[in-house]
Design an enzyme around this catalytic site. Structure first.
Site, mmCIF file in Angstrom:
data_model
loop_
_atom_site.group_PDB
_atom_site.id
_atom_site.type_symbol
_atom_site.label_atom_id
_atom_site.label_comp_id
_atom_site.label_asym_id
_atom_site.label_seq_id
_atom_site.Cartn_x
_atom_site.Cartn_y
_atom_site.Cartn_z
ATOM 1 N N ASP A 87 1.278 3.326 -7.076
ATOM 2 C CA ASP A 87 0.115 2.676 -6.631
ATOM 3 C C ASP A 87 -0.136 3.702 -5.079
ATOM 4 O O ASP A 87 0.975 3.999 -5.058
ATOM 5 C CB ASP A 87 0.618 0.836 -6.136
ATOM 6 C CG ASP A 87 1.841 0.847 -5.012
ATOM 7 O OD1 ASP A 87 3.036 1.801 -5.238
ATOM 8 O OD2 ASP A 87 1.277 0.571 -3.868
ATOM 9 N N GLU A 182 3.878 -0.581 -4.053
ATOM 10 C CA GLU A 182 5.223 -0.004 -2.325
ATOM 11 C C GLU A 182 4.570 -0.497 -1.473
ATOM 12 O O GLU A 182 4.901 -0.229 0.124
ATOM 13 C CB GLU A 182 6.028 1.195 -3.506
ATOM 14 C CG GLU A 182 6.627 2.042 -2.142
ATOM 15 C CD GLU A 182 6.867 2.377 -1.087
ATOM 16 O OE1 GLU A 182 7.253 2.646 -0.561
ATOM 17 O OE2 GLU A 182 5.359 3.136 -0.686
HETATM 18 ZN ZN LIG Z 1 5.391 6.973 -1.355
#
Ligand SMILES: [Zn+2]
Length: 417
Positions: A87, A182
């Site tokens: 992401d 993340e």
């Molecule tokens: Zn990163």
């Protein structure tokens, strides 16, 4: 110069991955936070299959796991993992990324074509000094690039490709993981450490060539609830106790020359008021508390609590309530128990002809969470620079070096296994 031996197709892959919009969303309640991340994750399953990996798995949360089968004859080589997130940051558009490769960089300022105000200036980016003659990849001015962390994804696939093509290189079983979310702090939320099956792992999500990171902050958050007393302001004399003013008084008593994000760096911790919910009756102040040593958190909490109680004493009838929540802990506390994890990475970086650089991270990483979930995981450079920015960049040569470090690291574990 990169050893041409390790020039896999990782850059080609990277230029493909960045065209997938994989922006995560902190306000989403689903997992992954945006379904578009699954498109890249599914695509990666296909690429890993083509490369020749085994045990491909895309689970219901979007985690991709796969195995590079062992080539060693030794029995006791531990299974080692490499992890990267797909992401990109919600802070900057990630749709319609147009990567540009600036060949043979000569130290000039790079003006990005889609927005003339987006200029990657040589003098503002000291890391560019080490890139003269290299090929720099940027976006086109309106979006981030997504090197954070698609550079890491591409380097892991590149290294997997190399290892599969070179069965004569002895290594143990290597596990690969690509994860969603993340950037919204949820990259490890459903990470199944037991199923992953690695004993140790590395995130490939660091910045500068040669870097390995094994220290993060320890972090807590504190909420101070100042209780006042509200009444009609026209008839409040001698009755009203304004919690907004008490909270403001408390905040103004915080040190101005130390202990704040604005006045600290390197190994210094801080306390940081970042949200205030205010009303006359009750005002709460949320604070972040950071220190590299976990006992330092307690000292800072005690300091804040004492300051809050002192403040309230000046307002008869007012009270304060103090609540602390744990956020994450310095991964060094875990990694110090397994010194070979960082030592083997240092050795691999040296064998790749690089100088080892180590800096503390003034934040947390997925690795710090994984460390406390039973998987010791420091962070290795992926060559990413200017994270979450329109001026994000990575160099082709640094990416090849990262591939080389992964391959050499697999060999170091085998040799010492
Ligand atoms: Zn990163």
């Amino acid at each position: 110069m990169a050893d041409s031996k390790y020039e896999t197709s990782c850059v080609e892959r990277f230029l493909r991955y960045v065209t997938f919009d994989t922006q995560s969303d902190e306000n989403s309640t689903s997992y992954p936070s945006t379904p578009k991340q699954l498109e890249l994750l599914r695509h990666l399953v296909g690429e890993l299959k083509e490369v020749g990996l085994k045990d491909m798995d895309l689970d219901e949360h979007g985690y991709v796991f796969a195995t590079i089968p062992a080539t060693t004859k030794k029995k006791n080589v531990p299974v080692v993992g490499f992890i990267a997130h797909v992401d990109t940051s919600p802070e900057m558009p990630g749709a319609g990324v147009k990567p540009i490769v600036h060949r043979k960089y000569q130290g000039q300022d790079l003006t990005l074509p889609d927005d003339p105000t987006a200029v990657l200036r040589f003098k503002d980016n000291p890391a560019l000094k080490e890139q003269i003659g290299n090929d720099i990849i940027t976006a086109s001015g309106k979006t981030l690039l997504g090197a954070d962390n698609k550079a890491g994804v591409a380097e892991i696939v590149g290294a997997a490709e190399y290892l599969v093509k070179h069965p004569e290189v002895p290594h143990g079983a290597i596990r690969v993981a690509f994860t969603p979310d993340e950037e919204v702090g949820a990259g490890t939320k459903y990470f199944d450490v037991a199923k992953f099956g690695a004993k140790y792992a590395y995130t490939m999500d660091g910045e500068t060539l040669g870097e390995i990171e094994m220290e993060t902050f320890s972090a807590d958050s504190m909420t101070l609830g100042f209780q006042g007393f509200n009444t009609h302001p026209g008839y409040a004399k001698g009755k009203m106790i304004n919690a907004i003013k008490i909270a403001a008084d408390f905040i103004s008593r915080l040190p101005k020359d130390r202990l704040s994000p604005e006045t600290t760096d390197a190994y210094e911790g801080y306390v940081h008021p970042y949200v205030v919910n205010a009303s006359v009756e009750k005002t709460s102040v949320k604070l972040l508390i950071r220190d590299f040593k976990t006992p330092g958190l307690k000292e800072k909490q005690d300091f804040l609590e004492k300051l809050a109680r002192e403040t309230v004493r000046a307002y008869p009838g007012a009270t304060v309530e103090c609540k602390v929540e744990e956020s994450y802990r310095n991964m060094k506390e875990v990694l110090d128990k397994y010194p070979e994890v960082v030592e083997n990475a240092r050795e691999a970086i040296r064998r790749a002809g690089l100088e080892v650089r180590m800096h503390p991270i003034r934040g947390g990483t997925d690795g710090s969470k994984l460390c406390f979930m039973g998987l010791p995981t420091p962070n290795i450079f992926a060559g990413e620079h200017n994270f979450h920015s329109r001026l994000e960049w990575v160099s082709v040569q640094d990416m090849h070096k990262a591939v080389e470090v992964i391959v050499r690291l697999a060999q170091v574990w085998e040799e010492r296994g």
